[in-house]
Structure formats: C-alpha cells, structure tokens
Write a protein that holds these residues in place. Sequence first.
Motif, PDB file in Angstrom:
ATOM      1  N   LYS A  24     -14.491  -3.648   0.324  1.00  0.00           N
ATOM      2  CA  LYS A  24     -14.762  -4.256   1.628  1.00  0.00           C
ATOM      3  C   LYS A  24     -14.346  -3.327   2.765  1.00  0.00           C
ATOM      4  N   LEU A  25     -13.243  -2.630   2.581  1.00  0.00           N
ATOM      5  CA  LEU A  25     -12.744  -1.747   3.640  1.00  0.00           C
ATOM      6  C   LEU A  25     -13.624  -0.511   3.827  1.00  0.00           C
ATOM      7  N   GLU A  26     -14.196  -0.015   2.729  1.00  0.00           N
ATOM      8  CA  GLU A  26     -14.985   1.208   2.855  1.00  0.00           C
ATOM      9  C   GLU A  26     -16.285   0.981   3.626  1.00  0.00           C
ATOM     10  N   LEU A  27     -16.613  -0.268   3.880  1.00  0.00           N
ATOM     11  CA  LEU A  27     -17.790  -0.588   4.687  1.00  0.00           C
ATOM     12  C   LEU A  27     -17.483  -0.566   6.180  1.00  0.00           C
ATOM     13  N   ILE A  28     -16.210  -0.439   6.506  1.00  0.00           N
ATOM     14  CA  ILE A  28     -15.796  -0.396   7.908  1.00  0.00           C
ATOM     15  C   ILE A  28     -15.741   1.066   8.340  1.00  0.00           C
ATOM     16  N   PRO A  29     -16.554   1.478   9.305  1.00  0.00           N
ATOM     17  CA  PRO A  29     -16.689   2.906   9.649  1.00  0.00           C
ATOM     18  C   PRO A  29     -15.385   3.613   9.990  1.00  0.00           C
ATOM     19  N   ARG A  30     -14.413   2.955  10.595  1.00  0.00           N
ATOM     20  CA  ARG A  30     -13.196   3.640  11.057  1.00  0.00           C
ATOM     21  C   ARG A  30     -12.058   3.558  10.051  1.00  0.00           C
ATOM     22  N   VAL A  31     -12.383   3.133   8.859  1.00  0.00           N
ATOM     23  CA  VAL A  31     -11.405   3.113   7.766  1.00  0.00           C
ATOM     24  C   VAL A  31     -11.852   4.126   6.720  1.00  0.00           C
ATOM     25  N   LYS A  32     -10.966   5.056   6.384  1.00  0.00           N
ATOM     26  CA  LYS A  32     -11.304   6.099   5.407  1.00  0.00           C
ATOM     27  C   LYS A  32     -10.376   5.994   4.207  1.00  0.00           C
ATOM     28  N   ILE A  33     -10.923   5.654   3.046  1.00  0.00           N
ATOM     29  CA  ILE A  33     -10.146   5.606   1.806  1.00  0.00           C
ATOM     30  C   ILE A  33      -9.852   7.041   1.386  1.00  0.00           C
ATOM     31  N   THR A  34      -8.582   7.351   1.118  1.00  0.00           N
ATOM     32  CA  THR A  34      -8.195   8.751   0.886  1.00  0.00           C
ATOM     33  C   THR A  34      -7.975   9.113  -0.573  1.00  0.00           C
ATOM     34  N   VAL A  70      -5.909   1.883  -9.695  1.00  0.00           N
ATOM     35  CA  VAL A  70      -5.038   0.789 -10.142  1.00  0.00           C
ATOM     36  C   VAL A  70      -4.902  -0.226  -9.006  1.00  0.00           C
ATOM     37  N   ASN A  71      -3.705  -0.535  -8.574  1.00  0.00           N
ATOM     38  CA  ASN A  71      -3.539  -1.625  -7.596  1.00  0.00           C
ATOM     39  C   ASN A  71      -3.060  -1.144  -6.230  1.00  0.00           C
ATOM     40  N   GLY A  72      -3.420   0.069  -5.881  1.00  0.00           N
ATOM     41  CA  GLY A  72      -3.064   0.596  -4.573  1.00  0.00           C
ATOM     42  C   GLY A  72      -4.272   1.158  -3.841  1.00  0.00           C
ATOM     43  N   VAL A  73      -4.305   0.927  -2.535  1.00  0.00           N
ATOM     44  CA  VAL A  73      -5.367   1.466  -1.685  1.00  0.00           C
ATOM     45  C   VAL A  73      -4.711   2.293  -0.584  1.00  0.00           C
ATOM     46  N   PHE A  74      -5.091   3.557  -0.496  1.00  0.00           N
ATOM     47  CA  PHE A  74      -4.588   4.455   0.541  1.00  0.00           C
ATOM     48  C   PHE A  74      -5.728   4.731   1.510  1.00  0.00           C
ATOM     49  N   ALA A  75      -5.415   4.597   2.797  1.00  0.00           N
ATOM     50  CA  ALA A  75      -6.485   4.746   3.786  1.00  0.00           C
ATOM     51  C   ALA A  75      -5.945   5.286   5.095  1.00  0.00           C
ATOM     52  N   ILE A  76      -6.809   5.982   5.814  1.00  0.00           N
ATOM     53  CA  ILE A  76      -6.516   6.409   7.179  1.00  0.00           C
ATOM     54  C   ILE A  76      -7.206   5.430   8.121  1.00  0.00           C
ATOM     55  N   ILE A  87      -7.469 -11.161   0.539  1.00  0.00           N
ATOM     56  CA  ILE A  87      -8.290  -9.975   0.816  1.00  0.00           C
ATOM     57  C   ILE A  87      -9.233 -10.236   1.979  1.00  0.00           C
ATOM     58  N   ASN A  88      -9.944 -11.340   1.916  1.00  0.00           N
ATOM     59  CA  ASN A  88     -10.937 -11.634   2.948  1.00  0.00           C
ATOM     60  C   ASN A  88     -10.298 -11.807   4.323  1.00  0.00           C
ATOM     61  N   ASN A  89      -9.165 -12.495   4.362  1.00  0.00           N
ATOM     62  CA  ASN A  89      -8.492 -12.709   5.641  1.00  0.00           C
ATOM     63  C   ASN A  89      -7.939 -11.404   6.215  1.00  0.00           C
ATOM     64  N   PHE A  90      -7.442 -10.565   5.323  1.00  0.00           N
ATOM     65  CA  PHE A  90      -6.907  -9.272   5.771  1.00  0.00           C
ATOM     66  C   PHE A  90      -8.023  -8.391   6.329  1.00  0.00           C
ATOM     67  N   VAL A  91      -9.117  -8.308   5.609  1.00  0.00           N
ATOM     68  CA  VAL A  91     -10.245  -7.485   6.065  1.00  0.00           C
ATOM     69  C   VAL A  91     -10.783  -8.012   7.392  1.00  0.00           C
TER      70      VAL A  91
END
Length: 344
Positions: free
Chosen positions: A273-283, A288-294, A332-336
């Motif tokens: 869901k986050l990778e669809l947001i243009p200003r969020v970059k998954i790094t 596993v159970n962690g997401v790293f993003a700029i 997840i949905n509320n956070f996004v």
Amino acid sequence: MNQNKRGFASDNNSGVHPSILESINSVNHGHTIAYGDDNYTQEATAIFKDLFGSHIEVFFVFIGSAANVLGIKAATQPYHAVITPETAHINVDECGAPERFTGCKLLTVPTPDGKLTIELAQKHMHGFGFQHHSQPKVISISQPTELGTLYTVDEVRDLANFAHQHNMYLHMDGARIANAAVALDRNFKEFTTDAGVDILSFGGTKNGMMYGEAVVFLNPDLAHEFMYTRKQGLQLASKMRYVSAQFIAYLSNNQWHKTASHANSMAKLLASKLELIPRVKITQPVQVNGVFAIIPKNIIERLQAEYFFYTWDEDQSEVRWMTSWDTTEDDINNFVAKVKELLT
C-alpha cells in the motif's frame, strides 16, 4: 498526545499470545525442582533436539542480548575479535555488552543491506598469530538482518565454511528466526545446523512469547561448562518451568509459524500500500516483518504522534515500521490513510 498504542515501532511492543499465557498458567501449580531440573525443561529441551539435531545443547536465558553475549563468550577468549555487520544488534543495540562481558573487539563491516559476505569480511581477516592484534574468532550474522533482509541457505553455508577454514566459528542472532524460517520456507535445521552454524541465539519474545530466549550450541563442543557461564551471566532462572512452558507451547502445534506468518504478511500488505504513494520510497526488500522507507522529514513527528515508530537514519529521513503477530489489516489501513493525509 492521542497516540495509537498499536504502533509500528517494534514487535517487542506487542502483547503475549494467548496460548503462551495459557502455557504459563498450566504449569503454575504445585512444586517442581528449580533451576531447570524440572520435567518441563526436559520436554522443551527434547523439542529443541528434535528441531535442530539430537547432538545439540540448549540453555534457556531471559533476553536476547544475553543469549548473544553469553553464546559468543563461550566460543572466545578476551583477546579474540568478532566480525559482524555494522548494523548488527550486538554492535548497535547492546550497550557495549559484547565488548564488556566477552572482552572481545567487534570488527564491523558496512553493508548495503545488513548482510555480511565473504568479500566484505575479508578486510578483517589478517593479523592471525600476530600478538599485537586481536585474533578474529567469530563471525556473527543476524537472520533475518536488522534491515529485514535474509541470508539464503547457501549464503549461510558459505560463511560457515569460510569461518571454519580459518579456525573460526559462525554465530547467528536469531531474534526473529521464526520470521526467517517462514520467509525462506525452510525448517530451522536446514539453515542453521545443516548449514554449519555453530552457535544460535533463538528468539521467541518478538513473536508472541512473554520472555525467554535460548542459546543453542549446534556445535556441542562449545557448550562445555556453559552452565557456569550462564550462572555468572545472571541468566539462570530459578523458576525455569515458566520459560520452558512457553517454549513448549511456542514450538508445538506450529504456533511459531502461525504468528510469524501473520507478521510477515502484514508487512507485505503495508509495503504494497505504501509503495503506491509517490513520496514514500521503500529502501529494502520486504522479506520478513519490517518495512524500511524514506518519507518526507516534515511528517515524521506528526505521524509518530499517532503511531509510534523509530527513525532509522535521520540524515536520510529513513524510518522503520515493524509489524507483529497481532497487527491487523485495520491497523495497516488506518496507518496508510494517516500517511496519505499528512502528505496532502
């Protein structure tokens, strides 16, 4: 501050799985022998032997840092050195305990993804037999890494062979080993014992247990007199049955697999869901159970006011979001939705 308590800071922040609480209560009757000489500890030990090999030795401790430090101490002398990635928990998040309690020097290696390779380790493979230099003795890796990436079975085996060729040992920090096993679709033994790992810190706290970790000597020669090391290290539980009961429940009925699978799937959902947001970059790959993003720096504090999480790299405006066994799709949905709101 109206902070959502179900945040994404750490899987340590999650509660205890009901089956674990039930296991503690189920042994909370009568008297039994203390300090690990009880039937529950014998049963838990037998389960570990079934999972990792009948030859192994296992010792239960309270916390993961203690498992790492005492396990490494069993394989080293104070003049030795431990080669590990710069991002390793033993280097970043154990308050210097490895150096203080083992006397060893940590030789760190910068990595792009948290993974140590033979090529990267080579920079520290010198000075053998030279009395003025700390002697490399242990290679320590985390599976999964602190960046949420995974070693393949072959990569673990290559590092183990490399270590053994130089009269060294391979230690694995398995604080999230269940998440790794699920992601790799392998049983524990395949990427530890069978791959040549000598010492394993086996974690359960991040995946639904209340407390309790295990030092697993896949090379049993290193367990010689470890009972004294554990006692001196203040990690010998008197009422060991309450740790052992948790491991029995955790490792039975595929409980560890269910909770880790859920946590991993929630991370993938979050990333998708986050990778669809243009200003969020998954790094980093979400394995596993962690997401790293700029993300834009100006929204970090406002987002943390709603959902607590940690900034991973302030210079890069990189953050870490961890999912847990109890993370829900609504979380997840509320956070996004909040991320999108703050970016508008």
